[in-house]
Scaffold this active site. Structure first.
Site, PDB file in Angstrom:
ATOM      1  N   ASN A 172      -2.351   0.142  10.223  1.00  0.00           N
ATOM      2  CA  ASN A 172      -2.740   0.998   9.094  1.00  0.00           C
ATOM      3  C   ASN A 172      -4.008   1.790   9.400  1.00  0.00           C
ATOM      4  OD1 ASN A 172      -0.645   0.070   7.446  1.00  0.00           O
ATOM      5  ND2 ASN A 172      -1.847  -1.710   6.833  1.00  0.00           N
TER       6      ASN A 172
ATOM      7  N   GLU B 252       0.436   3.738  -7.607  1.00  0.00           N
ATOM      8  CA  GLU B 252      -0.260   3.957  -6.336  1.00  0.00           C
ATOM      9  C   GLU B 252      -0.176   5.432  -5.968  1.00  0.00           C
ATOM     10  OE1 GLU B 252       1.181   1.260  -3.283  1.00  0.00           O
ATOM     11  OE2 GLU B 252       0.903  -0.446  -4.618  1.00  0.00           O
TER      12      GLU B 252
ATOM     13  N   SER C  41       2.840   1.659  -0.349  1.00  0.00           N
ATOM     14  CA  SER C  41       2.569   1.019   0.939  1.00  0.00           C
ATOM     15  C   SER C  41       3.819   0.700   1.756  1.00  0.00           C
ATOM     16  CB  SER C  41       1.761  -0.257   0.722  1.00  0.00           C
ATOM     17  OG  SER C  41       2.447  -1.139  -0.140  1.00  0.00           O
TER      18      SER C  41
ATOM     19  N   HIS D  63      -3.470   3.998   0.632  1.00  0.00           N
ATOM     20  CA  HIS D  63      -2.843   4.710   1.758  1.00  0.00           C
ATOM     21  C   HIS D  63      -3.012   6.220   1.715  1.00  0.00           C
ATOM     22  CE1 HIS D  63      -0.970   1.095   3.367  1.00  0.00           C
ATOM     23  NE2 HIS D  63      -0.836   0.743   2.105  1.00  0.00           N
TER      24      HIS D  63
ATOM     25  N   ASP E 261      -4.121   3.072  -7.384  1.00  0.00           N
ATOM     26  CA  ASP E 261      -4.549   2.444  -6.136  1.00  0.00           C
ATOM     27  C   ASP E 261      -4.162   3.413  -5.016  1.00  0.00           C
ATOM     28  OD1 ASP E 261      -4.658   1.069  -3.741  1.00  0.00           O
ATOM     29  OD2 ASP E 261      -3.623  -0.721  -4.460  1.00  0.00           O
TER      30      ASP E 261
ATOM     31  N   LYS F  44      -7.669   0.691   5.640  1.00  0.00           N
ATOM     32  CA  LYS F  44      -6.624   1.542   6.224  1.00  0.00           C
ATOM     33  C   LYS F  44      -7.292   2.689   6.984  1.00  0.00           C
ATOM     34  CE  LYS F  44      -4.025  -1.332   3.983  1.00  0.00           C
ATOM     35  NZ  LYS F  44      -3.674  -1.442   2.585  1.00  0.00           N
TER      36      LYS F  44
ATOM     37  N   HIS G  40       1.713  -2.809  -5.251  1.00  0.00           N
ATOM     38  CA  HIS G  40       1.280  -3.809  -4.270  1.00  0.00           C
ATOM     39  C   HIS G  40       1.081  -5.193  -4.908  1.00  0.00           C
ATOM     40  CE1 HIS G  40      -1.702  -5.550  -1.372  1.00  0.00           C
ATOM     41  NE2 HIS G  40      -0.904  -4.946  -0.508  1.00  0.00           N
TER      42      HIS G  40
HETATM   43  C1  LIG Z   1      -3.545  -2.875   1.826  1.00  0.00           C
HETATM   44  C2  LIG Z   1      -3.426  -2.656   0.379  1.00  0.00           C
HETATM   45  C3  LIG Z   1      -4.254  -3.314  -0.519  1.00  0.00           C
HETATM   46  C4  LIG Z   1      -5.176  -4.408  -0.073  1.00  0.00           C
HETATM   47  O1  LIG Z   1      -6.267  -3.892   0.553  1.00  0.00           O
HETATM   48  P1  LIG Z   1      -7.147  -4.828   1.510  1.00  0.00           P
HETATM   49  O2  LIG Z   1      -8.428  -4.088   1.603  1.00  0.00           O
HETATM   50  O3  LIG Z   1      -6.412  -4.948   2.790  1.00  0.00           O
HETATM   51  O4  LIG Z   1      -7.293  -6.144   0.811  1.00  0.00           O
HETATM   52  C5  LIG Z   1      -4.166  -2.992  -1.851  1.00  0.00           C
HETATM   53  N1  LIG Z   1      -3.284  -2.065  -2.297  1.00  0.00           N
HETATM   54  C6  LIG Z   1      -2.454  -1.443  -1.457  1.00  0.00           C
HETATM   55  C7  LIG Z   1      -1.514  -0.428  -1.998  1.00  0.00           C
HETATM   56  C8  LIG Z   1      -2.491  -1.723  -0.098  1.00  0.00           C
HETATM   57  O5  LIG Z   1      -1.640  -1.140   0.732  1.00  0.00           O
END
Ligand SMILES: *Cc1c(COP(=O)(O)O)cnc(C)c1O
Length: 383
Positions: free
Chosen positions: A47, A175, A179, A207, A204, A236, A133
């Site tokens: 990522n 999101e 993801s 990505h 969120d 990421k 997620h």
């Molecule tokens: C990776 C991810 C997270 C978690 O993030 P980390 O910093 O790795 O704990 C949360 N939401 C989404 C959509 C993700 O892809």
């Protein structure tokens, strides 16, 4: 059932259902290349989309930060763990994304849990995209609010749930870029309908941040919206780890006063915050890196279209190939590995049943040649 029986049963069921999760020991990692069990692969499962993991400027900053402030924060941010570096980073992140405040958290998982667990009370409801997620979903399931899940990216289905009366407050969750599917949410419409309903919107953008939008400002910038709550992860595109919540003054104060995830957990190391500041400036000036990534995405998409594999219509760095059958997916992943390409299989419950996939991720540091190797194996295996 005793503890022992419960554990044994869960483990044998996991094995029997072919759901066993295996970890691999990585010996070397330059993002583009990865060494596992003495073999080097082209890594199509990272990522670290902009390839910042080994960036000399970030490494130097981390070292400098350690010399100035040591290796750890020493306590939670409410005791003595909130350093000048944390404070600077929060201000820079907020200014970059056009919010009054940013609050740092130790991970994206933690910030999502914190937001949902603090905001949702009894009689409230959470209306979330079906594919959010696990960090969001788990918090929503365990919260006192009632959870509804609308069909992935189907705005009419969100409207359907919103039209029912609710005696408490409503939080809508989605999101920026999903993801596991790599597609984008219709943020503009979701924002409109959420506002019209006097509900709160949480996006969120783990990505999207750093990858799309002017100066890498992410999905919300692209869709010209400013949700009440925006969470971003530094694991990421930033290539490191840590996360932030973006919000207004009022909500920020609320979190600082009441979020147990902040109050009872040690902050990220100050040196990490210092390194993140370097990553942020690289991302802000990262037009070239983003262009390399875009070129790689286009190149891959062009190639995969001429095969018979079922791929999702994603314009992001996440390019999944849907296999369906777990064993077939494993075979394909092994074929790719023997040709020198590392692609992990993603199975249920991470993705819906029947959609086991190879989650291919592209980065700015892949070359067209790397992608050719991948496409060649995929092409051969398709027949
Ligand atoms: C990776 C991810 C997270 C978690 O993030 P980390 O910093 O790795 O704990 C949360 N939401 C989404 C959509 C993700 O892809």
């Amino acid at each position: 059932m005793s503890w022992q029986q419960r554990i044994d049963e869960a483990l044998s069921k996991q094995l029997f259902r072919n759901r066993w999760r295996k970890r691999y020991v990585v010996e070397e990692n330059s993002t583009r290349l990865i060494k596992i069990e003495n073999k080097t692969y082209i890594n199509f499962s990272s990522n670290d989309y902009l390839g910042l993991n080994q960036h000399p400027l970030i490494i130097d900053s981390w070292k400098k930060g350690m010399h100035l402030m040591g290796v750890g924060a020493g306590s939670s941010g409410h005791i003595t763990g909130f350093s000048r570096f944390h404070s600077d980073l929060e201000k820079q992140i907020a200014a970059w994304l056009g919010y009054s405040r940013a609050i740092l958290f130790i991970s994206g998982f933690a910030v999502n849990q914190a937001v949902i667990s603090l905001l949702s009370k009894k009689n409230d409801r959470i209306i979330a995209d079906k594919l959010i997620h696990a960090s969001l979903l788990d918090a929503a399931i365990h919260s006192p609010a009632k959870l509804y899940r609308f069909k992935h990216n189907i705005i009419e289905n969100l409207i359907f749930y919103l039209q029912y009366l609710c005696s408490g407050e409503t939080l809508v969750v989605t999101e920026g870029i999903f993801s596991m599917d790599g597609d984008a949410a219709p943020l503009n419409k979701i924002n409109q309908i959420t506002k019209k309903n006097n509900s709160l919107l949480l996006v969120d953008d783990a990505h999207g941040i750093g990858i799309i939008g002017d100066k890498g400002r992410g999905s919300c910038w692209v869709h010209k919206i400013k949700p009440d709550l925006l969470t971003i992860s530094f694991s990421k595109a930033f290539g490191i780890s840590g996360a932030a919540l973006l919000c207004n003054e009022n909500i920020a104060d609320y979190f600082l006063q009441f979020s147990r995830h902040l109050i009872y957990s040690t902050s990220i190391p100050p040196a990490q915050a210092f390194a993140l500041k370097s990553a942020l400036s690289l991302i802000q000036q990262g037009e070239y890196l983003r262009k390399c990534l875009d070129d790689n995405i286009s190149y891959f998409k062009l190639g995969i279209k001429s095969t018979s594999w079922r791929f999702l219509d994603s314009n992001s760095a996440i390019q999944p190939i849907i296999i369906g059958d777990d064993n077939k997916a494993k075979d394909l992943s092994e074929k790719l590995a023997s040709a020198g390409c590392w692609v992990n299989v993603i199975k249920p419950p991470t993705v819906p049943i029947g959609t086991t996939r190879l989650r291919i991720t592209l980065t700015s540091v892949h070359t067209f040649k790397d992608i050719d190797v991948l496409l060649e194996v995929l092409n051969e295996a398709a027949n």
